[in-house]
Enzyme design. Structure first.
Site, PDB file in Angstrom:
ATOM      1  N   GLU A   1       0.837  -1.201   0.000  1.00  0.00           N
ATOM      2  CA  GLU A   1       0.000   0.000   0.000  1.00  0.00           C
ATOM      3  C   GLU A   1       0.877   1.257   0.000  1.00  0.00           C
ATOM      4  O   GLU A   1       1.835   1.358   0.750  1.00  0.00           O
ATOM      5  CB  GLU A   1      -0.893  -0.026   1.236  1.00  0.00           C
ATOM      6  CG  GLU A   1      -1.912   1.091   1.285  1.00  0.00           C
ATOM      7  CD  GLU A   1      -2.744   1.074   2.561  1.00  0.00           C
ATOM      8  OE1 GLU A   1      -3.872   1.578   2.523  1.00  0.00           O
ATOM      9  OE2 GLU A   1      -2.254   0.567   3.598  1.00  0.00           O
TER      10      GLU A   1
ATOM     11  N   LYS B   1     -10.142   1.660  -2.022  1.00  0.00           N
ATOM     12  CA  LYS B   1     -10.257   1.061  -0.694  1.00  0.00           C
ATOM     13  C   LYS B   1     -11.671   1.213  -0.122  1.00  0.00           C
ATOM     14  O   LYS B   1     -12.204   2.321  -0.046  1.00  0.00           O
ATOM     15  CB  LYS B   1      -9.234   1.721   0.228  1.00  0.00           C
ATOM     16  CG  LYS B   1      -9.124   1.131   1.624  1.00  0.00           C
ATOM     17  CD  LYS B   1      -7.966   1.787   2.356  1.00  0.00           C
ATOM     18  CE  LYS B   1      -7.731   1.214   3.741  1.00  0.00           C
ATOM     19  NZ  LYS B   1      -6.528   1.780   4.383  1.00  0.00           N
TER      20      LYS B   1
ATOM     21  N   CYS C   1      -5.652  -3.112   2.665  1.00  0.00           N
ATOM     22  CA  CYS C   1      -5.309  -2.909   4.069  1.00  0.00           C
ATOM     23  C   CYS C   1      -6.447  -3.185   5.050  1.00  0.00           C
ATOM     24  O   CYS C   1      -6.772  -4.338   5.322  1.00  0.00           O
ATOM     25  CB  CYS C   1      -4.734  -1.503   4.257  1.00  0.00           C
ATOM     26  SG  CYS C   1      -3.803  -1.325   5.810  1.00  0.00           S
TER      27      CYS C   1
END
Length: 406
Positions: free
Chosen positions: A135, A210, A247
């Site tokens: 990331e 995300k 994440c």
């Protein structure tokens, strides 16, 4: 796992991903005891311990010359009558930043490009088909500071980081996943946490933004960008169907489930997370997602401690500080049969390579029948009720709950 002369663990020792625990146990247990502990910690693939892969000398030479960890393993599937093996070679890169966070932003980004080039070359020369970076690989993780200057690292999806990687995708016939800080030029120049999927012809296949944005402790990401708007896309590539669960999304079981429902065979989880925050969770969550959803999970985390010129706090009563603590690396891969690779180093740059037979995904759907026995209609009904303002939890209370005991 390293020990001091008195036998105690050094400060950089970690059981994350179980790899360093392996070393400790191997030194202190009898071989047959170690074999059994290893079976419990990393599982068995087709009834056997995970096999290692011999990589070409060009890759091992690069790892020595540029001081990065290099490990390679192989996941098998059972032989089938009607389907040939579908073996894909995957690579994961973890790295620290290359210059101090006070250096000029252009110099910082160019130094990271230069640092990653030999690692990407090692992946390419090893025949990696799909490569995933960590990331925000192209910048420091400055979001803990709440300073808006870090927005200057944001790029359009076809920006310089994508162009840098497109040349490697073409050179090595490799799909590359590039998690960047995106600036969407056509919609108010807003910023997103985005993974760009570059095809093996150098084309941009698509993007994913995300889904779940971190708002915990020093991870102040919503100061910069909000939740994504791309859903749960699965990208059908020349080498298989892949998805990117960025994440924080790994903490959300429904997020992991939905990528599986859309047909993902490999889910990449590029991260930036630190030891005090998530390390106890790290060896568990990806393996659970792989088992529950019958796909492979590739977990990547950056390494190193990034220090910033301005101190920051998070309203938690702790003194102001100028770093998040160490990013602990430990990238690893989990399979649907509950086996997993040892992890990369906790504190060094690294490249993890793994062959994986994608037939294993269907084989474990057939074996455990999770999809067949799931009660999606029941879950959907509960979720639909939960979204209504008048929702009441389904709780059956003991009518004698408040009765006094004699």
């Amino acid at each position: 796992m390293e020990k001091s002369q008195n036998g105690e663990l050094n400060e950089d020792a970690s059981i994350c991903g179980y790899d360093s625990l392996h070393h400790l146990l191997k030194e202190n247990l009898k071989p047959h005891h170690f074999k059994e502990v290893n079976r419990l910690l990393t599982g068995l693939n087709c009834g056997k311990a995970l096999e290692t892969i011999t990589l070409p000398e060009s890759a091992t030479t690069l790892s020595i010359e540029h001081d990065f960890d290099l490990q390679a393993f192989c996941f098998h599937a059972d032989k089938e009558v009607l389907r040939e093996p579908r073996v894909v070679r995957v690579g994961l890169i973890q790295n620290s930043i290359a210059l101090p966070t006070t250096a000029h932003f252009v110099d910082q980004k160019n130094a990271i490009f230069a640092k990653l080039k030999p690692i990407i070359d090692a992946a390419g020369s090893s025949g990696v088909n799909i490569l995933c970076l960590q990331e925000f690989w192209m910048m420091p993780y400055g979001f803990c500071t709440r300073e808006k200057k870090w927005c200057e690292f944001a790029e359009p999806i076809d920006g310089e980081s994508t162009k840098f990687l497109q040349s490697f995708a073409l050179k090595y016939n490799m799909v590359i996943i590039s998690p960047i800080l995106e600036r969407e030029m056509n919609h108010g120049e807003v910023i997103w946490n985005t993974a760009v999927v570059i095809g093996n012809h150098g084309n941009i296949i698509g993007i994913h933004r995300k889904n779940h944005v971190t708002r915990v402790g020093d991870f102040n990401e919503s100061t910069y960008y909000m939740e994504g708007n791309t859903g749960h896309p699965v990208f059908e590539t020349a080498f298989g169907k892949i998805a990117i669960n960025i994440c924080y999304g790994r903490h959300v079981p429904l997020n992991c489930l939905t990528f599986g429902l859309n047909g993902a065979e490999i889910v990449f989880n590029p991260c930036a997370t630190v030891g005090e925050f998530t390390e106890p969770m790290w060896p568990i969550e990806a393996r659970y997602a792989a088992i529950a959803n019958s796909y492979y999970v590739a977990s990547i985390n950056r390494v190193g401690t990034e220090t910033f010129s301005s101190s920051f706090t998070s309203g938690d009563g702790k003194p102001a500080h100028s770093d998040l603590g160490p990013f602990y690396g430990s990238s690893y891969i989990s399979a649907p049969d509950a086996s997993c690779t040892p992890s990369l180093s906790r504190n060094r740059d690294g490249l993890l390579i793994s062959d994986m037979d994608l037939n294993l995904c269907r084989q474990f759907k057939d074996k455990w029948c999770f999809r067949m026995t799931a009660r999606y209609e029941m879950y959907a009904e509960t979720l639909a009720r939960y979204l209504k303002p008048d929702f009441e939890p389904q709780i059956i209370r003991d009518p004698l709950l408040h009765k006094r005991s004699l």
